[in-house]
Design a protein around this motif. Structure first.
Motif, PDB file in Angstrom:
ATOM      1  N   ASP A 199      88.044  32.193 125.104  1.00 56.02           N
ATOM      2  CA  ASP A 199      88.770  31.617 123.969  1.00 56.02           C
ATOM      3  C   ASP A 199      88.756  30.099 124.143  1.00 56.02           C
ATOM      4  O   ASP A 199      89.670  29.508 124.714  1.00 56.02           O
ATOM      5  CB  ASP A 199      90.198  32.150 123.908  1.00 56.02           C
ATOM      6  N   VAL A 200      87.692  29.470 123.655  1.00 52.80           N
ATOM      7  CA  VAL A 200      87.496  28.030 123.818  1.00 52.80           C
ATOM      8  C   VAL A 200      87.109  27.442 122.462  1.00 52.80           C
ATOM      9  O   VAL A 200      86.037  27.741 121.938  1.00 52.80           O
ATOM     10  CB  VAL A 200      86.402  27.715 124.855  1.00 52.80           C
ATOM     11  N   PRO A 201      87.943  26.614 121.853  1.00 52.28           N
ATOM     12  CA  PRO A 201      87.615  26.050 120.548  1.00 52.28           C
ATOM     13  C   PRO A 201      86.511  25.001 120.643  1.00 52.28           C
ATOM     14  O   PRO A 201      86.389  24.287 121.637  1.00 52.28           O
ATOM     15  CB  PRO A 201      88.936  25.421 120.082  1.00 52.28           C
TER      16      PRO A 201
ATOM     17  N   ALA B 144      87.398  17.088 129.557  1.00 57.98           N
ATOM     18  CA  ALA B 144      87.687  18.450 130.006  1.00 57.98           C
ATOM     19  C   ALA B 144      89.193  18.693 130.076  1.00 57.98           C
ATOM     20  O   ALA B 144      89.678  19.785 129.720  1.00 57.98           O
ATOM     21  CB  ALA B 144      87.039  18.695 131.357  1.00 57.98           C
ATOM     22  N   ASP B 145      89.944  17.685 130.546  1.00 61.68           N
ATOM     23  CA  ASP B 145      91.398  17.821 130.599  1.00 61.68           C
ATOM     24  C   ASP B 145      91.982  17.993 129.204  1.00 61.68           C
ATOM     25  O   ASP B 145      92.884  18.816 128.976  1.00 61.68           O
ATOM     26  CB  ASP B 145      92.020  16.610 131.290  1.00 61.68           C
ATOM     27  N   HIS B 146      91.494  17.182 128.248  1.00 60.95           N
ATOM     28  CA  HIS B 146      91.953  17.309 126.867  1.00 60.95           C
ATOM     29  C   HIS B 146      91.630  18.699 126.303  1.00 60.95           C
ATOM     30  O   HIS B 146      92.425  19.270 125.551  1.00 60.95           O
ATOM     31  CB  HIS B 146      91.304  16.243 125.988  1.00 60.95           C
ATOM     32  N   MET B 147      90.461  19.223 126.668  1.00 60.88           N
ATOM     33  CA  MET B 147      90.064  20.539 126.169  1.00 60.88           C
ATOM     34  C   MET B 147      90.880  21.653 126.803  1.00 60.88           C
ATOM     35  O   MET B 147      90.886  22.785 126.299  1.00 60.88           O
ATOM     36  CB  MET B 147      88.571  20.766 126.443  1.00 60.88           C
ATOM     37  N   GLY B 148      91.561  21.354 127.900  1.00 60.54           N
ATOM     38  CA  GLY B 148      92.399  22.360 128.549  1.00 60.54           C
ATOM     39  C   GLY B 148      91.615  23.504 129.141  1.00 60.54           C
ATOM     40  O   GLY B 148      92.092  24.651 129.160  1.00 60.54           O
ATOM     41  N   LEU B 149      90.406  23.223 129.643  1.00 59.29           N
ATOM     42  CA  LEU B 149      89.541  24.280 130.154  1.00 59.29           C
ATOM     43  C   LEU B 149      90.085  24.869 131.449  1.00 59.29           C
ATOM     44  O   LEU B 149      90.488  24.148 132.365  1.00 59.29           O
ATOM     45  CB  LEU B 149      88.134  23.728 130.388  1.00 59.29           C
TER      46      LEU B 149
ATOM     47  N   GLY C  88      90.487  27.573 126.592  1.00 59.60           N
ATOM     48  CA  GLY C  88      90.611  26.153 126.298  1.00 59.60           C
ATOM     49  C   GLY C  88      91.889  25.907 125.541  1.00 59.60           C
ATOM     50  O   GLY C  88      92.785  26.764 125.482  1.00 59.60           O
ATOM     51  N   ALA C  89      92.003  24.748 124.964  1.00 58.07           N
ATOM     52  CA  ALA C  89      93.214  24.376 124.242  1.00 58.07           C
ATOM     53  C   ALA C  89      93.456  25.323 123.080  1.00 58.07           C
ATOM     54  O   ALA C  89      92.528  25.743 122.390  1.00 58.07           O
ATOM     55  CB  ALA C  89      93.087  22.946 123.734  1.00 58.07           C
ATOM     56  N   SER C  90      94.700  25.645 122.840  1.00 56.65           N
ATOM     57  CA  SER C  90      95.062  26.533 121.748  1.00 56.65           C
ATOM     58  C   SER C  90      95.067  25.779 120.430  1.00 56.65           C
ATOM     59  O   SER C  90      95.465  24.616 120.350  1.00 56.65           O
ATOM     60  CB  SER C  90      96.446  27.132 122.001  1.00 56.65           C
TER      61      SER C  90
END
Length: 326
Positions: A42-44, A77-82, A95-97
């Motif tokens: 689940d990665v936008p 990558a931090d912003h994407m919340g991977l 990833g980020a919701s």
């Protein structure tokens, strides 16, 4: 000489999910699994590949980022919340919701960074993949596939097993699928299917073309405001199209029921093709190349085409029916 006229043009090629050579690696992990492997993604907005593992009993996850300098790739990558997690034989990649604060989406629109997610898995695999706004390529695998791609693009190739796909504003290309069920739901997402061998093919589509070429097994299509083209089907077929043209090409090999509402219905058959024909529309035109015995009372034509054969029911509600020789 009469040529074949497809209802829709081929889909544009989707972006290559392979990262460019200058992409920066931000995550490279390998997980050991046994049988009954499950992968949840689940990665936008990621360009995602799901493909066979090169090492038995291993799941590898590689994330690379392009469109930014190496120094800031980790920040992206931090912003994407991977993040990844393993629980027994289940691997989760998230990833980020989308439900995050609007600030995340404002940041995403400002950056040109592109995230590439490459997941290699053993077969068979139970795969659940959700890629909002991204692209998804799944190829060369056996298993069970539950796929959701709103607002991106999808390509499925050489899969074996049941497949369920939901797409929205996502061009869909599907080729060489084999399995008990292939269930597709789409909105504003053009779909092109080629070489399908599925006991049960079900399609619900709206506001975009649907093209099926060479399908074996039962086929059921319901479309709204979408042109539909069906070519070379081997099993029973039922198709209903609301406010869109429907075209069928090839011999009638099994019971076939085709309906349009407020649009035209066109059938192109080999001149030697036989069928038990029942056709109704505002007008019904039958090519003189066919032999026909039966009732020609307008607006219905009912009888044996070339001596008879499988049932071919054609209905055009507030539309015309044309049956021509290929």
């Amino acid at each position: 000489m009469t040529g074949r006229r497809p209802v829709s043009s081929p889909l544009p090629l989707m972006p290559d999910p392979a990262p460019p050579s200058n992409a920066a690696s931000v995550l490279a992990q390998e997980f050991k699994v046994s049988k009954d492997c499950s992968v949840q993604v689940d990665v936008p907005e990621a360009r995602t590949r799901l493909r066979p593992a090169t090492t038995p009993g291993r799941v590898s996850v590689d994330v690379t980022i392009s469109g930014t300098s190496d120094a800031s790739a980790d920040t992206v990558a931090d912003h994407m919340g991977l993040a990844t997690r393993q629980v027994q034989n289940t691997i989760r990649i998230v990833g980020a919701s989308q439900e995050q604060a609007p600030a995340w989406w404002r940041w995403r629109r400002r950056t040109d960074a592109q995230v590439y997610l490459d997941v290699q898995v053993p077969s068979p695999v139970d795969a659940s993949v959700r890629v909002p706004g991204g692209t998804l390529v799944v190829s060369g695998l056996e298993g069970t596939f539950d796929l959701t791609v709103p607002g991106g693009a999808v390509r499925l190739q050489q899969l074996s097993g049941p497949v369920a796909l939901q797409a929205r504003r996502s061009p869909v290309e599907i080729e060489k699928i084999e399995g008990p069920r292939l269930s597709l739901r789409s909105a504003a997402a053009p779909m092109q299917l080629t070489d399908i061998d599925s006991s049960e093919l079900t399609i619900e589509a709206a506001a975009a073309p649907v093209t099926i070429q060479k399908a074996r097994g039962t086929c059921q299509v319901e479309a709204h405001a979408a042109p539909v083209s069906l070519t070379d089907l081997s099993g029973p077929c039922r198709a209903v199209v609301h406010r869109g043209p429907l075209r069928f090409e090839g011999p009638v090999r099994a019971k076939t029921s085709l309906t349009t509402i407020a649009d035209a219905l066109s059938v192109s058959l080999p001149s030697s093709s036989g069928a038990a024909l029942d056709a109704t529309g505002t007008s019904v035109r039958l090519n003189e190349a066919f032999s026909f015995a039966g009732n020609r009372q307008a607006p219905r034509l009912q009888g044996a085409l070339n001596g008879g054969g499988p049932a071919l029911t054609l209905r055009a509600v507030r539309g015309t029916v044309k049956c021509q020789a290929a």
